[in-house]
Design a protein around this motif. Structure first.
Motif, PDB file in Angstrom:
ATOM      1  N   ILE A  93       0.781  -1.123   0.038  1.00 25.62           N
ATOM      2  CA  ILE A  93       0.169   0.450   0.048  1.00 25.62           C
ATOM      3  C   ILE A  93       0.885   1.507   0.275  1.00 25.62           C
ATOM      4  N   VAL A  94       0.666   2.569  -0.793  1.00 25.84           N
ATOM      5  CA  VAL A  94       1.210   3.833  -0.962  1.00 25.84           C
ATOM      6  C   VAL A  94       0.503   4.322   0.139  1.00 25.84           C
ATOM      7  N   PRO A  95       1.110   5.919   0.484  1.00 25.20           N
ATOM      8  CA  PRO A  95       0.735   6.739   1.322  1.00 25.20           C
ATOM      9  C   PRO A  95      -1.045   6.956   1.314  1.00 25.20           C
ATOM     10  N   ASN A  96      -1.027   7.551   0.002  1.00 20.50           N
ATOM     11  CA  ASN A  96      -2.623   8.420   0.901  1.00 20.50           C
ATOM     12  C   ASN A  96      -3.554   7.427   0.435  1.00 20.50           C
ATOM     13  N   GLN A  97      -3.273   6.198   0.413  1.00 24.59           N
ATOM     14  CA  GLN A  97      -4.418   4.848   0.615  1.00 24.59           C
ATOM     15  C   GLN A  97      -4.536   4.180   2.500  1.00 24.59           C
ATOM     16  N   ALA A  98      -2.865   5.267   2.927  1.00 24.13           N
ATOM     17  CA  ALA A  98      -3.190   4.250   4.398  1.00 24.13           C
ATOM     18  C   ALA A  98      -4.198   5.267   5.290  1.00 24.13           C
ATOM     19  N   PRO A  99      -4.895   6.160   5.152  1.00 18.73           N
ATOM     20  CA  PRO A  99      -6.176   7.169   5.588  1.00 18.73           C
ATOM     21  C   PRO A  99      -7.412   5.822   5.900  1.00 18.73           C
ATOM     22  N   MET A 100      -7.378   5.267   4.415  1.00 19.05           N
ATOM     23  CA  MET A 100      -8.456   4.562   4.388  1.00 19.05           C
ATOM     24  C   MET A 100      -8.548   3.093   5.396  1.00 19.05           C
ATOM     25  N   LEU A 101      -7.403   2.831   5.819  1.00 23.41           N
ATOM     26  CA  LEU A 101      -7.159   1.779   6.830  1.00 23.41           C
ATOM     27  C   LEU A 101      -7.831   1.962   8.117  1.00 23.41           C
ATOM     28  N   THR A 102      -7.973   2.942   8.381  1.00 27.07           N
ATOM     29  CA  THR A 102      -8.782   3.465   9.683  1.00 27.07           C
ATOM     30  C   THR A 102     -10.237   2.867   9.432  1.00 27.07           C
ATOM     31  N   LEU A 103     -10.966   3.137   7.957  1.00 28.72           N
ATOM     32  CA  LEU A 103     -12.433   2.816   8.070  1.00 28.72           C
ATOM     33  C   LEU A 103     -11.869   1.606   8.017  1.00 28.72           C
ATOM     34  N   VAL A 104     -11.331   0.825   6.881  1.00 30.08           N
ATOM     35  CA  VAL A 104     -11.184  -1.149   7.189  1.00 30.08           C
ATOM     36  C   VAL A 104     -10.993  -1.584   8.823  1.00 30.08           C
ATOM     37  N   MET A 105     -10.171  -0.828   9.935  1.00 26.55           N
ATOM     38  CA  MET A 105     -11.072  -0.809  11.446  1.00 26.55           C
ATOM     39  C   MET A 105     -11.815  -1.052  11.920  1.00 26.55           C
TER      40      MET A 105
END
Ligand code: BTN
Length: 282
Positions: A93-105
């Motif tokens: 995964i690349v940096p601009n995808q990281a904020p989406m991980l909050t929604l995955v959690m």
């Protein structure tokens, strides 16, 4: 360390690590009686070489961190405070995808809670308030804080910190109206260790979908089904000016789609604004 302290820590380890059945999420788990912040500890361990999937969990935090620079109250014995360290290899995964991980959690937590607290028994079901608060009985029971460190243009690590109010009964005055705990709603005991195990299991499966898609597109239906704001009126607290609309769900990259009174649509970015229900928190 005296004998009493060792046995407290041993008991805590037993309580918190006894339900992990995952391949990588939670392998290994670092357990602390007290730490400043599990997110801060995860960052330190990462700098020392801790691996993708490591989880840091503490009974209490002395400097628990919330979103937007707020404190996260973290009394001992009551709640779950944990951080998952992700060190995606080779630009998985690349940096601009990281904020989406909050929604995955957020989805992982909501699904884990649904499994542990069936609606027939609890009389209510956990839902998500965009982007990542978990709400039970119209009050917040869980907050998630994702932090990232870069190495050049790549991700060195992403840390997803999750705080769940499990059995806390008394909240600070300013939180009373909008915070609750699982046991306060359910009226029966919840095992923190079981909860952690369920969350990590859910996350592991959802993360794989996320990585394959490269965004939230495969999780859209499940997220939007859990979204309490969906098809409800919301106030968007934009620093450039508040406005009202009807939330219609999220995009594949996690923005909230809000339908304005003139029928047009706006995509709201979580970093900039928050939303409220028109009558209060949700
Ligand atoms: C929010 O403000 O809603 C996010 C709160 C996140 C709190 C958790 S508790 C475990 C982890 N460690 C921290 O210092 N913060 C997160």
């Amino acid at each position: 360390m005296d004998g009493q302290k060792i046995s407290n820590l041993e008991n805590l380890k037993k309580e918190l690590t006894g339900h992990i059945h995952t391949k990588w999420a939670g392998q290994p788990i670092y357990v602390y009686e007290s730490i400043d912040s599990t997110n801060a500890e995860a960052a330190r361990l990462s700098a020392e070489g801790a691996e993708h999937g490591a989880v840091i969990v503490a009974d209490t935090q002395t400097a628990g961190r919330g979103r937007r620079g707020r404190r996260w109250e973290s009394p001992a014995g009551d709640n779950l405070y944990c951080s998952l360290l992700l060190r995606p290899k080779e630009r998985t995964i690349v940096p601009n995808q990281a904020p989406m991980l909050t929604l995955v959690m957020a989805v992982a937590v909501a699904k884990a809670l649904q499994r542990m607290m069936p609606e027939q028994i609890s009389g209510t079901t956990p839902v998500i308030k965009w982007p990542n608060d978990i709400v039970l009985d119209n009050k917040k029971v869980c907050g998630i804080l994702t932090e990232m460190r870069l190495k050049g243009t790549e991700i060195d690590h992403v840390i997803i910190g999750t705080g769940i109010n499990v059995r806390e009964r008394e909240f600070p005055q300013e939180l009373c109206a909008k915070a609750t705990s699982l046991e306060a709603v359910l009226g029966q005991k919840i095992s923190r260790g079981e909860l952690l195990g369920e969350i990590l299991e859910e996350f592991e499966a959802l993360y794989s979908e996320f990585v394959q898609a490269g965004d939230l597109s495969r999780l859209l239906t499940i997220y939007n089904d859990l979204l309490i704001n969906k098809d409800r009126e919301v106030t968007v607290l934009d620093p450039l000016g508040e406005y009202f609309g009807i939330a219609r769900g999220i995009t594949g990259t996690g923005e909230l789609v809000v339908e304005l009174p003139d029928g047009s649509h706006r995509e709201v970015f979580a970093g900039e604004v928050s939303v409220r229900g028109i009558y209060g928190y949700v």
